[in-house]
Write a protein that holds these residues in place. Structure first.
Motif, PDB file in Angstrom:
ATOM      1  N   GLY A 218       0.827  -1.213   0.000  1.00 34.81           N
ATOM      2  CA  GLY A 218       0.000   0.000   0.000  1.00 34.81           C
ATOM      3  C   GLY A 218       0.852   1.250   0.000  1.00 34.81           C
ATOM      4  N   GLY A 219       1.924   1.233   0.783  1.00 29.98           N
ATOM      5  CA  GLY A 219       2.824   2.374   0.801  1.00 29.98           C
ATOM      6  C   GLY A 219       3.498   2.596  -0.530  1.00 29.98           C
ATOM      7  N   ALA A 220       3.859   1.497  -1.216  1.00 33.50           N
ATOM      8  CA  ALA A 220       4.496   1.622  -2.530  1.00 33.50           C
ATOM      9  C   ALA A 220       3.561   2.296  -3.521  1.00 33.50           C
ATOM     10  CB  ALA A 220       4.914   0.246  -3.042  1.00 33.50           C
ATOM     11  N   LEU A 221       2.283   1.929  -3.491  1.00 31.34           N
ATOM     12  CA  LEU A 221       1.321   2.526  -4.425  1.00 31.34           C
ATOM     13  C   LEU A 221       1.087   4.000  -4.109  1.00 31.34           C
ATOM     14  CD1 LEU A 221      -1.322  -0.336  -4.774  1.00 31.34           C
ATOM     15  CD2 LEU A 221       0.611   0.195  -6.260  1.00 31.34           C
ATOM     16  N   VAL A 222       1.034   4.329  -2.818  1.00 34.71           N
ATOM     17  CA  VAL A 222       0.875   5.736  -2.434  1.00 34.71           C
ATOM     18  C   VAL A 222       2.082   6.548  -2.894  1.00 34.71           C
ATOM     19  CG1 VAL A 222       0.744   7.323  -0.477  1.00 34.71           C
ATOM     20  CG2 VAL A 222      -0.640   5.259  -0.481  1.00 34.71           C
ATOM     21  N   VAL A 223       3.278   6.012  -2.699  1.00 35.48           N
ATOM     22  CA  VAL A 223       4.502   6.699  -3.126  1.00 35.48           C
ATOM     23  C   VAL A 223       4.500   6.897  -4.635  1.00 35.48           C
ATOM     24  CG1 VAL A 223       7.001   6.407  -3.387  1.00 35.48           C
ATOM     25  CG2 VAL A 223       5.921   5.993  -1.174  1.00 35.48           C
ATOM     26  N   LEU A 224       4.105   5.875  -5.395  1.00 30.88           N
ATOM     27  CA  LEU A 224       4.066   5.999  -6.854  1.00 30.88           C
ATOM     28  C   LEU A 224       3.102   7.098  -7.285  1.00 30.88           C
ATOM     29  CD1 LEU A 224       4.794   5.026  -9.703  1.00 30.88           C
ATOM     30  CD2 LEU A 224       2.982   3.298  -9.479  1.00 30.88           C
ATOM     31  N   CYS A 225       1.903   7.106  -6.715  1.00 31.53           N
ATOM     32  CA  CYS A 225       0.909   8.115  -7.102  1.00 31.53           C
ATOM     33  C   CYS A 225       1.351   9.514  -6.697  1.00 31.53           C
ATOM     34  CB  CYS A 225      -0.442   7.777  -6.474  1.00 31.53           C
ATOM     35  SG  CYS A 225      -1.204   6.268  -7.105  1.00 31.53           S
ATOM     36  N   ALA A 226       1.838   9.653  -5.458  1.00 31.64           N
ATOM     37  CA  ALA A 226       2.271  10.970  -4.987  1.00 31.64           C
ATOM     38  C   ALA A 226       3.460  11.471  -5.797  1.00 31.64           C
ATOM     39  CB  ALA A 226       2.624  10.914  -3.505  1.00 31.64           C
ATOM     40  N   GLY A 227       4.396  10.577  -6.115  1.00 34.90           N
ATOM     41  CA  GLY A 227       5.541  10.970  -6.922  1.00 34.90           C
ATOM     42  C   GLY A 227       5.138  11.397  -8.312  1.00 34.90           C
ATOM     43  N   ALA A 228       4.180  10.679  -8.920  1.00 35.94           N
ATOM     44  CA  ALA A 228       3.728  11.014 -10.265  1.00 35.94           C
ATOM     45  C   ALA A 228       3.036  12.374 -10.293  1.00 35.94           C
ATOM     46  CB  ALA A 228       2.781   9.931 -10.778  1.00 35.94           C
ATOM     47  N   VAL A 229       2.193  12.637  -9.298  1.00 34.71           N
ATOM     48  CA  VAL A 229       1.483  13.921  -9.241  1.00 34.71           C
ATOM     49  C   VAL A 229       2.472  15.067  -9.066  1.00 34.71           C
ATOM     50  CG1 VAL A 229      -0.121  15.318  -7.882  1.00 34.71           C
ATOM     51  CG2 VAL A 229      -0.682  12.935  -8.420  1.00 34.71           C
ATOM     52  N   GLN A 230       3.392  14.930  -8.122  1.00 36.85           N
ATOM     53  CA  GLN A 230       4.355  16.006  -7.865  1.00 36.85           C
ATOM     54  C   GLN A 230       5.310  16.190  -9.036  1.00 36.85           C
ATOM     55  OE1 GLN A 230       5.170  16.136  -3.170  1.00 36.85           O
ATOM     56  NE2 GLN A 230       5.269  14.043  -3.964  1.00 36.85           N
ATOM     57  N   GLY A 231       5.706  15.094  -9.669  1.00 35.30           N
ATOM     58  CA  GLY A 231       6.572  15.195 -10.829  1.00 35.30           C
ATOM     59  C   GLY A 231       5.893  15.884 -11.995  1.00 35.30           C
ATOM     60  N   THR A 232       4.615  15.592 -12.191  1.00 41.44           N
ATOM     61  CA  THR A 232       3.870  16.231 -13.278  1.00 41.44           C
ATOM     62  C   THR A 232       3.751  17.732 -13.061  1.00 41.44           C
ATOM     63  OG1 THR A 232       2.597  14.203 -13.672  1.00 41.44           O
ATOM     64  CG2 THR A 232       1.673  16.266 -14.513  1.00 41.44           C
ATOM     65  N   PHE A 233       3.398  18.123 -11.846  1.00 37.84           N
ATOM     66  CA  PHE A 233       3.277  19.553 -11.556  1.00 37.84           C
ATOM     67  C   PHE A 233       4.624  20.260 -11.696  1.00 37.84           C
ATOM     68  CE2 PHE A 233      -0.756  18.541  -9.255  1.00 37.84           C
ATOM     69  CZ  PHE A 233      -1.558  19.429  -9.953  1.00 37.84           C
TER      70      PHE A 233
END
Length: 325
Positions: A218-233
């Motif tokens: 679960g933590g890995a998926l949260v990290v992936l999503c949060a990283g993708a959002v912040q990287g996109t912005f």
């Protein structure tokens, strides 16, 4: 908030704890600069001792004091006057702040019955994770690579210290596998077959494997999503300000060196080398625009992992508790 930690350590005042954490983190932050400079270049992080990158003169111990050495010398080397990157005091300061944050956010709320040995183990493990992530982020920003020494080493440390986070070893192992697979399968296996080129580097998969080893699937998926959002912005912001996203100079120089080496090879050697390079996302120049630009994803995965370390577990538990009524 500090009551639990103070009780564990006896009569030591909180100011001593924070002071120790700050100095300890600053010192390791200074070592991080050695790691960031030498590891991508295949150099030993132990020998030789710290020296000026411009003229190779050994740096005097008093000039190597974290943050203050750079400030006293006004950002220039004493030996030759060459400019010293502000990255050096920045990394040192980050090391100190992360060390203090671990004490304040992760150790202070511990139950007073927690043993000093366990509290110390939590501090050392979490500090090692945080410092490794900082090193990985800066190396990826400059060279667009994520060294195995950090990603795989961090994953192993996560498996070995799972019990410190009340995480079962099996859940840690499953998290590592899921973290690796959610990047490896779609972006490294499937994407090249659909688009004819590499999607993401294997280092990103290994870094997410690290996150899974520390925090479960679960933590890995949260990290992936949060990283993708912040990287996109972040990418959108760079495009808005600069009009384009440029590759790091080190990546361009390395590609030029590779082309020179290819030109000197025999046709058979060149064909074999080009076959290997086809699997390297950095072998070809990136295109323009948000969809074609090449962005180092590692720093955003590292940032998201740090966010999860300090705030993520409580936030996720609160969310699922609220969602469940």
């Amino acid at each position: 908030m500090l009551r639990a930690l103070v009780l564990m350590l006896g009569d030591l005042p909180p100011s001593f704890l924070y002071g120790f954490a700050l100095v300890f983190g600053l010192l390791w932050g200074s070592f991080l600069n050695v790691v960031i400079y030498r590891v991508p270049r295949g150099m030993s992080v132990v020998r030789p001792a710290s020296r000026c990158p411009a003229c190779e003169t050994p740096i005097r111990p008093w000039d190597n004091i974290p943050v203050f050495g750079w400030l006293f010398l006004r950002g220039k080397a004493r030996c030759c006057g060459a400019a010293v990157s502000p990255r050096y005091p920045l990394v040192e300061a980050i090391g100190g702040l992360l060390s203090v944050a671990i004490v304040h956010v992760l150790l202070a709320p511990l139950d007073p019955t927690t043993s000093l040995a366990r509290a110390g183990a939590i501090y050392i493990a979490d500090l090692a994770l945080a410092l490794g992530l900082v090193a990985a982020a800066f190396i990826d920003l400059e060279h667009m690579i994520l060294p195995d020494e950090i990603t795989l080493g961090g994953a192993v440390l996560g498996l070995a210290t799972a019990s410190l986070r009340d995480l079962a070893f099996v859940d840690s192992l499953l998290g590592a596998a899921v973290g690796f697979a959610v990047v490896w399968l779609p972006f490294i296996v499937i994407y090249p077959r659909l688009r004819g080129g590499a999607g993401m580097g294997l280092g990103d998969a290994k870094l997410l494997m690290l996150a899974g080893a520390w925090f479960g699937w679960g933590g890995a998926l949260v990290v992936l999503c949060a990283g993708a959002v912040q990287g996109t912005f972040a990418a959108i912001g760079v495009l808005a300000v600069r009009g384009k996203i440029e590759e790091p100079e080190a990546v361009r120089l390395e590609r030029e060196e590779i082309r020179k080496e290819l030109a000197a090879m025999t046709p058979e050697e060149r064909a074999e080398a080009e076959k290997e390079l086809a699997e390297d996302p950095l072998a070809e120049e990136a295109g323009e625009g948000l969809g074609q630009a090449r962005v180092a994803f590692g720093p955003f995965l590292a940032l998201a992992t740090l966010e999860y370390l300090f705030f993520g577990r409580a936030a996720v538990e609160a969310f699922f508790g609220w969602a469940g009524g």
